[in-house]
Structures are given as structure tokens and as C-alpha cells.
Enzyme design. Structure first.
Site, PDB file in Angstrom:
ATOM      1  N   GLU A 178      -0.349   1.201  -2.108  1.00 18.41           N
ATOM      2  CA  GLU A 178       0.783   1.312  -3.023  1.00 18.41           C
ATOM      3  C   GLU A 178       0.985   2.736  -3.515  1.00 18.41           C
ATOM      4  O   GLU A 178       1.694   2.951  -4.498  1.00 18.41           O
ATOM      5  CB  GLU A 178       0.593   0.369  -4.219  1.00 18.41           C
ATOM      6  CG  GLU A 178      -0.573   0.726  -5.139  1.00 18.41           C
ATOM      7  CD  GLU A 178      -1.895   0.123  -4.708  1.00 18.41           C
ATOM      8  OE1 GLU A 178      -2.769  -0.095  -5.570  1.00 18.41           O
ATOM      9  OE2 GLU A 178      -2.053  -0.171  -3.489  1.00 18.41           O
TER      10      GLU A 178
ATOM     11  N   ASP B 200       1.953   5.688  -8.056  1.00 18.07           N
ATOM     12  CA  ASP B 200       1.118   4.516  -7.786  1.00 18.07           C
ATOM     13  C   ASP B 200       1.709   3.337  -8.547  1.00 18.07           C
ATOM     14  O   ASP B 200       1.857   3.382  -9.778  1.00 18.07           O
ATOM     15  CB  ASP B 200      -0.328   4.769  -8.226  1.00 18.07           C
ATOM     16  CG  ASP B 200      -1.241   3.635  -7.830  1.00 18.07           C
ATOM     17  OD1 ASP B 200      -1.179   2.564  -8.459  1.00 18.07           O
ATOM     18  OD2 ASP B 200      -2.019   3.816  -6.875  1.00 18.07           O
TER      19      ASP B 200
END
Length: 586
Positions: free
Chosen positions: A506, A463
């Protein structure tokens, strides 16, 4: 020595549905002429021919099959002058120069007789076993066309009968009726007849001369000749299909039927009545049937792709007995090259596909099921292109198998399929696997773990840290650049057996095949290090990026890949909560 020739057709217009096959048979067997007759077992009529056969001599040819030919049999007479059964046969009388005759019976699917296919020559000769088999195969093709023709004829007769009944049904109501005085030239039409062509009651005169101006110029002579034949008593009724001009200038196909109902003492026609029906739709259907029949011929000679006949012997030897000209586009060969040596294909088919190609033919021959195979070929200067083969096998009496089929070029379709596959499995922004495809890869990896006690696999969740701040400050276009920048770094660390995907936003995931948690830690550290040493360039600035990582092993006891993904996600959450830019293991 030649058989007498004539340009006149024995039964009117040539039957073009059979011409292609008949001419092909003549070339194949090198005979002077080929003759096709049709009919029941006792009487045959001329249908088509190739070669210098006298049409006048065959005008009234109605003769029984030659003595000695039985159902599904082939009759060979090397020298007709020495065969006592043929000396008085109508065919030899019509063609006195005939010396060699071969006749093959044509049979319907139910075994009923359809006709005969003759090979004729003006010199004595023989046919070897292969030529005899070839004649039988040509006879099968001709029989198939005859069966199709009969089906079309019956369907068209049904349509015509339906039209006749409709015309009789409307006759009592006064629709579409005409009444002609043959002596005065007057003709009267019902209002329904006029409406058929879009005219009002006062827009059509009552003179026969005017009526002929509405007949299409190309049909006028035929219509007048048909009426005259009925006036002269040569036909029981007048019935023609022709075109009539409508009020708007267009033409309709109509069927005009009529009959002389009154004659004078000398037998001359006085009064004739009849009906006119719109058969435009039926005519279109008839033309469609004719197009279908023509298409059957094109499938043999001119279909795009390669039409073929392929035979495999009991000992495994194979050969092409027929190849269409489309082989030039399909294999870059001439028909002669492939007929001469069937094994030349082994050098053209892609090496990776050759075993599957040969195996599919083997299975089709063994199980007698249709052959269907997609494979690549390598043509000079063209690279690898795709072909699709389809054929139906048929066992022969000697144990060999015969296929009839065709090969088509499916390269464009394969390219489209590949593009669609990429579209369905790839994230368009990062070019990594999308979530759905990655989960399929993860399930496959879990299956390997569950099959082998020594096999291990690890899943990592990534992430990007503070990604929302990047979007807020620099905009989503820079955020997209950051995602692509990270995915590029991620790909540089992957092995060929690993898989990576964008799970959304993301978040990214990686599954390392046959790897331990320690090896996954090293992998994650390399990714963090590469990301730190390669900030994202944006104009004159360089944006530093960082990533948090969660690691978990896939367990043989996992019910699904979601279980391992959930553990790595929990580890990722711990890394984010502990300050980001960290690596945590579950």
C-alpha cells in the site's frame, strides 16, 4: 529487321538464376536482345539471353572478347558494320543482322575475368553517360551471381568427390556393388546394395527387367539412356543420380556409377560392374543451394518490402534509380512515382522523424557506413506506421554515393516493443510506474538537481492507513479496489513533469519536479482532502480511506536516489507513529 529466333536453348535447360536480371536489362535499355557469356579472358561461352537470339547459332559459341575491351571497361560500338575489328568476330558472324553492340566486362572480387554482358540491337544507336553507368551496375549484379554460382559449384564438386571416395572405400568390402551381364540381362547385387533399400538377400531378383521396376518412373528413361550411351562408347563411364524405390515404398536418391569391364570381339558390352550410393542428403543440400540461388533473384524482384537503388549527387540532389513493386505497401506509391520524384517521401515520412531520416542518410554518405534507420510514415487512411531502412553505400567515380538496400514494415514489432515496455515499467494493478521504473525516474530527477543550483525536487511517500484492516474485513479484492481508487486520485493531482509509482503493497511514491517542500505540503494536503471527500464505494457502503505522507527534498550531495527515498520514508514513519493521516517533513 529482327535477329533470327529459336526456342532451343544453346546449352540445354535455361539458367533461371540469370533470366530475371537479363530480362530486366533488356527492358531497361530498350534493346532487341541481351546476351550473357562467361569464361576466361580468351574464350567465352553462352550462358543466358533475353530477346530473339538464335539458340542454334550460339550452340557452339566459344569466342574471345571483342577487341578493345579491357578489365573493368565498357565497349560501345554504335554501328558494327563500320567497325573493322568486329567484322570477323564469331559473334557478328553468328548474328549477321547485328548493328549495335555494347559489352561490359564482368570481374571477380580479385579482378579475374568472369564473362561479358552484351546489349545487342539491329539498328545503330548510342548510350548516354547515365545508361552506361546503368549497364555497369547491371554487370555488377550479374558478376555477383556468377561468383556465388562458382562458389556453389565448387562446394557441390567437393561433396561429389567426397561421395566418390566413400564409394571406392566401400567397394572392396562388397557393400553397394552390382554386377550386370549385358548379354543375358542378369544382374547381381551385393547384400550391402540390398540393405541400402531395406531388402533382405532373398527379396531382390537377378533380372534387369525387375531392377527397372524399382526405378522411379520419372527417371527411368534417363537411366536407360545413360546406360545405352555408355554401352555405345559415347561416355567413359556410366554415372547418374536417380530415385530407387525402397522396400517400404518410399524413394531414395542414389548415385549409380558403373563401367563396362568386358566387351566381345565386335565391341559389344558383355559385363558391367558398378556401385550405388545413397545421396539423399547431398541431393537435399543441392536443392537448398538452388533455392538460395532462386532467393537471390527473388530479393531483386519479389521480396516483401521495398528493394531499392538510391543515388545522392555531390550537390545533394538525390534520386531512386530502381524501386521494387513493394513500394506500394511501404509508401503507398507506384515505382514510377518514386523514381520520378524522390522528394515525395518528405511528405510521407512523419514530420517528427524527417530530420533524423535525412540526417542518417547524410551520415551514411559522409562516413560510407551502412545506413540503418527506423522511422514513421503517414499513409492515407492508415495513421502512423513504422518502417525500417537498411542499405550499404558505395562511392562512385563522380563523387556521388549509391545505396542498395530495402525498406521493411516493422509496425507490428514496434507495437510489441511498446507493449513489452509498458509491461516492464508499469504496475499492473494501479497502472502507475513499478518500483524499478520509478527509481529510474527518481535518478533522472536527482541528476537534474545536481546539474543546476536553481533546480529543486521533492519526494513524497504515501501509505494507506489501516490497509490491513480493509483486507482482513473485506477481502483482498476490495483491498485492490482501494489501491486503484487511491492511485486514480493521486494521478489527478500530478503535473505532466511529475512522476508517481507504486513501491509495494500500500506504499506509493511521488517526485515533484522543480518544486519546494512547501509546494509538496500543499500537494499532499490536496491528495488527503480528495481522498477524504471521495470514499470508496462498495455495494451499499462507502469506505473512508486515509493516507499518511512523508516528505523530503532531493539534495545535490545525495550519492543516489535511495538517499532521498530513505529520508521521505523516515518522515512517513514519523507520520504513522504520530497517529496516521498526517504529513511529516524530514
Amino acid at each position: 529487321m529482327q535477329l533470327p529466333s529459336s526456342s532451343k536453348s544453346p546449352e540445354g535447360p535455361r539458367d533461371e538464376r540469370f533470366d530475371g536480371l537479363i530480362r530486366m536489362a533488356r527492358r531497361q535499355f530498350g534493346v532487341l536482345a541481351v546476351l550473357l557469356t562467361s569464361g576466361d579472358q580468351d574464350r567465352q561461352r553462352f550462358r543466358a539471353s533475353a530477346g530473339p537470339i538464335a539458340g542454334d547459332a550460339l550452340q557452339d559459341l566459344h569466342c574471345p572478347p571483342p577487341a578493345g575491351i579491357q578489365a573493368d571497361a565498357l565497349l560501345l560500338v554504335a554501328d558494327t558494320s563500320r567497325d573493322e575489328h568486329l567484322r570477323n568476330h564469331p559473334l557478328t558472324k553468328a548474328l549477321p543482322e547485328l548493328r549495335f553492340l555494347a559489352a561490359c566486362s564482368l570481374r571477380a572480387p580479385d579482378g579475374g575475368p568472369l564473362g561479358l554482358l552484351y546489349l545487342l540491337h539491329d539498328q545503330p544507336r548510342e548510350l548516354d553517360a547515365e545508361q552506361q553507368q546503368g549497364l555497369r551496375e547491371f554487370a555488377e549484379l550479374v558478376a555477383a551471381l556468377l561468383v556465388r554460382e562458382e562458389a556453389d559449384r565448387r562446394e557441390l564438386e567437393c561433396l561429389r568427390e567426397s561421395e566418390r571416395r566413400m564409394a571406392l572405400a566401400i567397394a572392396g568390402s562388397g557393400t553397394g556393388i552390382w554386377d550386370r551381364n549385358a548379354l543375358t540381362g542378369e544382374i547381381h547385387y551385393s547384400s550391402g546394395w540390398k540393405a541400402l533399400l531395406g531388402y533382405t538377400s532373398d527379396e531382390v531378383g537377378n533380372r534387369i527387367e525387375e531392377s527397372y521396376t524399382r526405378v522411379h518412373p520419372g527417371d527411368l528413361a534417363y537411366v536407360q539412356a545413360s546406360i545405352q550411351a555408355h554401352f555405345d562408347g559415347r561416355t567413359e563411364a556410366y554415372e547418374v543420380e536417380h530415385r530407387l524405390r525402397c522396400r517400404d515404398g518410399s524413394y531414395k536418391w542414389v548415385c549409380s556409377r558403373g563401367k563396362v569391364v568386358e566387351r566381345d570381339a565386335a565391341g559389344k558390352p558383355v559385363r558391367m560392374v558398378g556401385t550405388t550410393s545413397d545421396v539423399t542428403a547431398m541431393r537435399a543440400l543441392s536443392e537448398k543451394m538452388q533455392q538460395t540461388a532462386a532467393l537471390m533473384t527473388d530479393l531483386t524482384n519479389e521480396i516483401p518490402g521495398m528493394v531499392f537503388q538510391y543515388r545522392r549527387q555531390v550537390d545533394g540532389q538525390s534520386s531512386f534509380s530502381y524501386v521494387s513493386i513493394g513500394v506500394r505497401d511501404i509508401y503507398g506509391l507506384t515505382p514510377e512515382q518514386l523514381v520520378q520524384d524522390a522528394d515525395v517521401l518528405h511528405l510521407i515520412i512523419h514530420p517528427d522523424d524527417l530530420a533524423a531520416y535525412l540526417g542518417s542518410l547524410e551520415a551514411s554518405a559522409r562516413d560510407l557506413k551502412p545506413w540503418h534507420q527506423e522511422y514513421r510514415v503517414l499513409l492515407p487512411g492508415g495513421g502512423a506506421t513504422w518502417r525500417q531502412g537498411d542499405a550499404r553505400p558505395r562511392p562512385l567515380a563522380d563523387g556521388s554515393v549509391l545505396w542498395h538496400g530495402f525498406i521493411t514494415d516493422i509496425t507490428e514489432r514496434k507495437l510489441i516493443e511498446a507493449e513489452l515496455q509498458v509491461f516492464a515499467t508499469t504496475d499492473s494493478l494501479t497502472q502507475l510506474s513499478n518500483r524499478r521504473h520509478f527509481m529510474q525516474q527518481l535518478e533522472s530527477e536527482l541528476a537534474r538537481v545536481q546539474r543546476s543550483v536553481d533546480y529543486r525536487a521533492v519526494i513524497l511517500m504515501f501509505d494507506l492507513d489501516h490497509f490491513k484492516a480493509i483486507n482482513d474485513r473485506w477481502g483482498h479484492s476490495v483491498g485492490d479496489l482501494a489501491l486503484r481508487h487511491f492511485s486514480a486520485i493521486l494521478c489527478t493531482q500530478l503535473r505532466r513533469t511529475d512522476a508517481a509509482g507504486r513501491m509495494g503493497g500500500e506504499e506509493f511514491a511521488v517526485v515533484l519536479s522543480n518544486a519546494s517542500v512547501d509546494e509538496a505540503m500543499i500537494f499532499a494536503q490536496r491528495v488527503q482532502s480528495e481522498l477524504a471527500s471521495a470514499p470508496l464505494a462498495h455495494g451499499d457502503e462507502h469506505l473512508a480511506l486515509a493516507v499518511s505522507v512523508g516528505i523530503a527534498s532531493l539534495h545535490p550531495t545525495d550519492a543516489s536516489a535511495e538517499a532521498g527515498l530513505s529520508r521521505s520514508d523516515m518522515a512517513l514513519y514519523s507520520a504513522k507513529r504520530a497517529g496516521r493521516n498526517r504529513i511529516e517533513c524530514h
